[in-house]
Design a protein around this motif. Structure first.
Motif, PDB file in Angstrom:
ATOM      1  N   PRO A 278       0.811  -1.225   0.000  1.00 58.74           N
ATOM      2  CA  PRO A 278       0.000   0.000   0.000  1.00 58.74           C
ATOM      3  C   PRO A 278       0.844   1.275   0.000  1.00 58.74           C
ATOM      4  O   PRO A 278       0.469   2.272  -0.637  1.00 58.74           O
ATOM      5  CB  PRO A 278      -0.829  -0.130   1.285  1.00 58.74           C
ATOM      6  N   ALA A 279       1.975   1.256   0.700  1.00 54.61           N
ATOM      7  CA  ALA A 279       2.819   2.453   0.756  1.00 54.61           C
ATOM      8  C   ALA A 279       3.356   2.814  -0.623  1.00 54.61           C
ATOM      9  O   ALA A 279       3.441   4.005  -0.981  1.00 54.61           O
ATOM     10  CB  ALA A 279       3.978   2.228   1.725  1.00 54.61           C
ATOM     11  N   TYR A 280       3.719   1.799  -1.416  1.00 60.85           N
ATOM     12  CA  TYR A 280       4.202   2.078  -2.772  1.00 60.85           C
ATOM     13  C   TYR A 280       3.075   2.660  -3.625  1.00 60.85           C
ATOM     14  O   TYR A 280       3.272   3.641  -4.349  1.00 60.85           O
ATOM     15  CB  TYR A 280       4.750   0.801  -3.417  1.00 60.85           C
ATOM     16  N   LEU A 281       1.888   2.058  -3.536  1.00 61.01           N
ATOM     17  CA  LEU A 281       0.764   2.510  -4.368  1.00 61.01           C
ATOM     18  C   LEU A 281       0.324   3.919  -3.985  1.00 61.01           C
ATOM     19  O   LEU A 281      -0.068   4.714  -4.840  1.00 61.01           O
ATOM     20  CB  LEU A 281      -0.398   1.527  -4.233  1.00 61.01           C
ATOM     21  N   ALA A 282       0.405   4.255  -2.695  1.00 54.36           N
ATOM     22  CA  ALA A 282       0.032   5.595  -2.260  1.00 54.36           C
ATOM     23  C   ALA A 282       0.982   6.645  -2.837  1.00 54.36           C
ATOM     24  O   ALA A 282       0.588   7.786  -3.106  1.00 54.36           O
ATOM     25  CB  ALA A 282       0.044   5.660  -0.733  1.00 54.36           C
ATOM     26  N   ARG A 283       2.218   6.245  -3.057  1.00 52.70           N
ATOM     27  CA  ARG A 283       3.222   7.191  -3.556  1.00 52.70           C
ATOM     28  C   ARG A 283       3.244   7.274  -5.081  1.00 52.70           C
ATOM     29  O   ARG A 283       3.393   8.364  -5.639  1.00 52.70           O
ATOM     30  CB  ARG A 283       4.597   6.773  -3.037  1.00 52.70           C
ATOM     31  N   PHE A 284       3.076   6.115  -5.756  1.00 57.31           N
ATOM     32  CA  PHE A 284       3.283   6.090  -7.206  1.00 57.31           C
ATOM     33  C   PHE A 284       2.016   5.792  -8.011  1.00 57.31           C
ATOM     34  O   PHE A 284       2.045   5.849  -9.237  1.00 57.31           O
ATOM     35  CB  PHE A 284       4.352   5.049  -7.563  1.00 57.31           C
ATOM     36  N   GLY A 285       0.919   5.436  -7.337  1.00 47.83           N
ATOM     37  CA  GLY A 285      -0.306   5.140  -8.060  1.00 47.83           C
ATOM     38  C   GLY A 285      -0.417   3.678  -8.450  1.00 47.83           C
ATOM     39  O   GLY A 285       0.507   2.881  -8.266  1.00 47.83           O
ATOM     40  N   ARG A 286      -1.576   3.360  -9.026  1.00 52.40           N
ATOM     41  CA  ARG A 286      -1.906   1.964  -9.344  1.00 52.40           C
ATOM     42  C   ARG A 286      -1.943   1.770 -10.861  1.00 52.40           C
ATOM     43  O   ARG A 286      -2.699   2.448 -11.562  1.00 52.40           O
ATOM     44  CB  ARG A 286      -3.266   1.626  -8.734  1.00 52.40           C
ATOM     45  N   PRO A 287      -1.153   0.833 -11.408  1.00 54.39           N
ATOM     46  CA  PRO A 287      -1.220   0.567 -12.851  1.00 54.39           C
ATOM     47  C   PRO A 287      -2.541  -0.121 -13.205  1.00 54.39           C
ATOM     48  O   PRO A 287      -3.052  -0.937 -12.443  1.00 54.39           O
ATOM     49  CB  PRO A 287      -0.026  -0.362 -13.089  1.00 54.39           C
ATOM     50  N   THR A 288      -3.076   0.198 -14.371  1.00 51.25           N
ATOM     51  CA  THR A 288      -4.317  -0.429 -14.826  1.00 51.25           C
ATOM     52  C   THR A 288      -4.103  -1.278 -16.079  1.00 51.25           C
ATOM     53  O   THR A 288      -5.014  -1.966 -16.520  1.00 51.25           O
ATOM     54  CB  THR A 288      -5.377   0.632 -15.127  1.00 51.25           C
ATOM     55  N   HIS A 289      -2.890  -1.226 -16.637  1.00 53.66           N
ATOM     56  CA  HIS A 289      -2.556  -2.000 -17.838  1.00 53.66           C
ATOM     57  C   HIS A 289      -1.071  -2.371 -17.755  1.00 53.66           C
ATOM     58  O   HIS A 289      -0.277  -1.600 -17.196  1.00 53.66           O
ATOM     59  CB  HIS A 289      -2.829  -1.160 -19.102  1.00 53.66           C
ATOM     60  N   PRO A 290      -0.675  -3.540 -18.277  1.00 52.82           N
ATOM     61  CA  PRO A 290       0.744  -3.911 -18.204  1.00 52.82           C
ATOM     62  C   PRO A 290       1.689  -2.848 -18.755  1.00 52.82           C
ATOM     63  O   PRO A 290       2.804  -2.688 -18.240  1.00 52.82           O
ATOM     64  CB  PRO A 290       0.805  -5.201 -19.038  1.00 52.82           C
ATOM     65  N   SER A 291       1.268  -2.103 -19.779  1.00 55.17           N
ATOM     66  CA  SER A 291       2.142  -1.063 -20.329  1.00 55.17           C
ATOM     67  C   SER A 291       2.431   0.033 -19.306  1.00 55.17           C
ATOM     68  O   SER A 291       3.460   0.722 -19.408  1.00 55.17           O
ATOM     69  CB  SER A 291       1.513  -0.458 -21.588  1.00 55.17           C
ATOM     70  N   ASP A 292       1.533   0.225 -18.317  1.00 54.86           N
ATOM     71  CA  ASP A 292       1.768   1.226 -17.273  1.00 54.86           C
ATOM     72  C   ASP A 292       2.991   0.882 -16.426  1.00 54.86           C
ATOM     73  O   ASP A 292       3.604   1.777 -15.808  1.00 54.86           O
ATOM     74  CB  ASP A 292       0.552   1.333 -16.348  1.00 54.86           C
ATOM     75  N   LEU A 293       3.355  -0.406 -16.362  1.00 49.58           N
ATOM     76  CA  LEU A 293       4.467  -0.823 -15.502  1.00 49.58           C
ATOM     77  C   LEU A 293       5.797  -0.236 -15.952  1.00 49.58           C
ATOM     78  O   LEU A 293       6.730  -0.122 -15.159  1.00 49.58           O
ATOM     79  CB  LEU A 293       4.569  -2.358 -15.480  1.00 49.58           C
ATOM     80  N   GLU A 294       5.886   0.166 -17.223  1.00 50.60           N
ATOM     81  CA  GLU A 294       7.123   0.754 -17.720  1.00 50.60           C
ATOM     82  C   GLU A 294       7.409   2.105 -17.069  1.00 50.60           C
ATOM     83  O   GLU A 294       8.535   2.599 -17.129  1.00 50.60           O
ATOM     84  CB  GLU A 294       7.054   0.891 -19.237  1.00 50.60           C
ATOM     85  N   ARG A 295       6.400   2.695 -16.440  1.00 49.68           N
ATOM     86  CA  ARG A 295       6.585   3.977 -15.751  1.00 49.68           C
ATOM     87  C   ARG A 295       6.654   3.799 -14.241  1.00 49.68           C
ATOM     88  O   ARG A 295       6.637   4.777 -13.493  1.00 49.68           O
ATOM     89  CB  ARG A 295       5.437   4.923 -16.115  1.00 49.68           C
ATOM     90  N   HIS A 296       6.720   2.552 -13.784  1.00 52.13           N
ATOM     91  CA  HIS A 296       6.795   2.248 -12.352  1.00 52.13           C
ATOM     92  C   HIS A 296       8.157   1.667 -12.002  1.00 52.13           C
ATOM     93  O   HIS A 296       8.994   1.401 -12.870  1.00 52.13           O
ATOM     94  CB  HIS A 296       5.698   1.241 -11.983  1.00 52.13           C
ATOM     95  N   GLN A 297       8.373   1.476 -10.709  1.00 53.48           N
ATOM     96  CA  GLN A 297       9.531   0.738 -10.219  1.00 53.48           C
ATOM     97  C   GLN A 297       9.079  -0.708  -9.967  1.00 53.48           C
ATOM     98  O   GLN A 297       8.136  -0.939  -9.210  1.00 53.48           O
ATOM     99  CB  GLN A 297      10.074   1.352  -8.927  1.00 53.48           C
ATOM    100  N   CYS A 298       9.725  -1.641 -10.625  1.00 55.97           N
ATOM    101  CA  CYS A 298       9.384  -3.056 -10.459  1.00 55.97           C
ATOM    102  C   CYS A 298      10.558  -3.783  -9.804  1.00 55.97           C
ATOM    103  O   CYS A 298      11.722  -3.444 -10.026  1.00 55.97           O
ATOM    104  CB  CYS A 298       9.053  -3.689 -11.809  1.00 55.97           C
ATOM    105  N   ILE A 299      10.239  -4.772  -8.997  1.00 52.14           N
ATOM    106  CA  ILE A 299      11.272  -5.580  -8.345  1.00 52.14           C
ATOM    107  C   ILE A 299      11.553  -6.770  -9.255  1.00 52.14           C
ATOM    108  O   ILE A 299      10.682  -7.606  -9.492  1.00 52.14           O
ATOM    109  CB  ILE A 299      10.815  -6.046  -6.956  1.00 52.14           C
ATOM    110  N   ASN A 300      12.757  -6.823  -9.771  1.00 55.08           N
ATOM    111  CA  ASN A 300      13.107  -7.876 -10.725  1.00 55.08           C
ATOM    112  C   ASN A 300      13.735  -9.078 -10.039  1.00 55.08           C
ATOM    113  O   ASN A 300      14.244  -8.990  -8.912  1.00 55.08           O
ATOM    114  CB  ASN A 300      14.050  -7.327 -11.794  1.00 55.08           C
ATOM    115  N   TYR A 301      13.685 -10.204 -10.747  1.00 58.32           N
ATOM    116  CA  TYR A 301      14.255 -11.460 -10.250  1.00 58.32           C
ATOM    117  C   TYR A 301      15.238 -11.961 -11.299  1.00 58.32           C
ATOM    118  O   TYR A 301      14.924 -11.976 -12.491  1.00 58.32           O
ATOM    119  CB  TYR A 301      13.144 -12.493 -10.034  1.00 58.32           C
ATOM    120  N   PHE A 302      16.443 -12.367 -10.849  1.00 59.27           N
ATOM    121  CA  PHE A 302      17.425 -12.857 -11.816  1.00 59.27           C
ATOM    122  C   PHE A 302      17.835 -14.286 -11.495  1.00 59.27           C
ATOM    123  O   PHE A 302      17.767 -14.737 -10.354  1.00 59.27           O
ATOM    124  CB  PHE A 302      18.649 -11.938 -11.898  1.00 59.27           C
ATOM    125  N   SER A 303      18.242 -15.000 -12.520  1.00 56.27           N
ATOM    126  CA  SER A 303      18.625 -16.401 -12.390  1.00 56.27           C
ATOM    127  C   SER A 303      19.942 -16.526 -11.641  1.00 56.27           C
ATOM    128  O   SER A 303      20.935 -15.874 -11.999  1.00 56.27           O
ATOM    129  CB  SER A 303      18.750 -17.038 -13.775  1.00 56.27           C
TER     130      SER A 303
END
Length: 316
Positions: free
Chosen positions: A169-194
């Motif tokens: 909730p703290a992240y969404l309160a600060r940066f907003g809620r994406p409504t489409h996968p393309s919106d994620l390109e304007r967000h901070q995402c936590i990535n996972y690497f092999s």
């Protein structure tokens, strides 16, 4: 010299690539392993192994003898099991490896049932998100999620993992809620690497024939499921993770579900073991137990068309 023990030691030295690792896997002193190999070579009057200070390799005679040893040891074990109650009451040390999150949330809580059924088995359960080398590290079998890449392993599909996208909730309160996968390109995402290749995994989404598979921006990438979840709870960004791990946090509000109309490609889950090893009773019952456990778990259950509870297939 115990010829069968010497053969078992020889096979383990070849499989693990050295005397030290073979001694560790068999829980024997290194000197005992060396003595047995020397006695075996003396009895056969051939050199089985090339030894240097840096590595051990098998000779041509040793390679032929190794194949014979595998067949002989397999026949001996089958004969012992057919004349004993081992199949009904398997015993001994069982070394298993499983992903951290799956082990902590599903396997370990169910282990009282496993030990109630098989009280004579001692389990060593390695929990990590890296792909272990079963032969080199002396692991009997492993639970793995995702595509299989090692064709030397036998695999049985036992479950499937589904993914959901969410954020604190703290992240969404600060940066907003994406409504489409393309919106994620304007967000901070936590990535996972092999842990094996270092490659960061893309995220994928599908809805009504529309598909997205995209690399996403983020300040942090991790390769451990516990650390990945901790980063999400800390509000470092949006995460995409297995639903069975996130359900408690979604239920109590620590995380909020995003893009609920979009699905991500599920991952198959297999139990794998080396094909040049005899499938012992303890491995067999563990595989059957895991398959039963996942079949009763709503988040892991295979579709009926995919469930073949007695089929083992070569991994591809």
């Amino acid at each position: 010299m115990n010829k069968l023990q010497a053969m078992e030691v020889f096979v383990q030295v070849v499989d693990s690539g050295g005397f030290t690792r073979a001694a560790e896997n068999m829980q024997l002193p290194k000197a005992t392993v060396s003595t047995l190999i020397q006695a075996l070579e003396a009895a056969l009057a051939v050199k089985l192994l090339h030894r240097t200070t840096r590595m051990v390799s098998v000779t041509s005679d040793g390679a032929a003898y190794y194949e014979r040893c595998l067949r002989i040891l397999s026949d001996v074990r089958e004969a012992e099991e057919s004349l004993s109650r081992t199949r009904l009451s398997p015993s001994g040390r069982l070394r298993v490896d499983a992903p951290t999150g799956l082990a902590g949330d599903i396997l370990i809580p169910a282990l009282p049932d496993f030990f109630a059924r098989y009280p004579d088995i001692t389990l060593e359960l390695g929990c990590s998100d890296r792909t272990v080398d079963l032969i080199e590290e002396g692991v009997d079998c492993a639970v793995r999620g995702g595509a299989l890449i090692d064709s030397s392993l036998i695999a049985r599909r036992v479950g499937i993992i589904h993914f959901v996208t969410c954020a604190a909730p703290a992240y969404l309160a600060r940066f907003g809620r994406p409504t489409h996968p393309s919106d994620l390109e304007r967000h901070q995402c936590i990535n996972y690497f092999s842990a094996r290749t270092g490659k960061i995994f893309d995220w994928d989404f599908a809805r009504d024939g529309e598909q997205y598979r995209i690399p996403l921006p983020g300040r942090i990438a991790l390769n451990d499921s516990n650390a990945y979840l901790a980063a999400g709870l800390a509000g470092l960004g949006i995460l995409q993770m297995t639903n069975f791990l996130l359900e408690p946090m979604l239920a109590d509000g620590r995380l909020e579900l995003l893009l609920p109309d979009w699905t991500s490609e599920p991952l198959p889950v297999h139990v794998v073991y080396p094909q040049n090893r005899h499938l012992s009773a303890k491995v067999r019952v563990f595989v059957e137990w895991v398959a039963e456990l996942f079949s009763n778990h709503p988040g892991m259950r295979l579709p009926k068309a995919s469930a073949r509870p007695t089929t083992f297939e070569v991994a591809i």
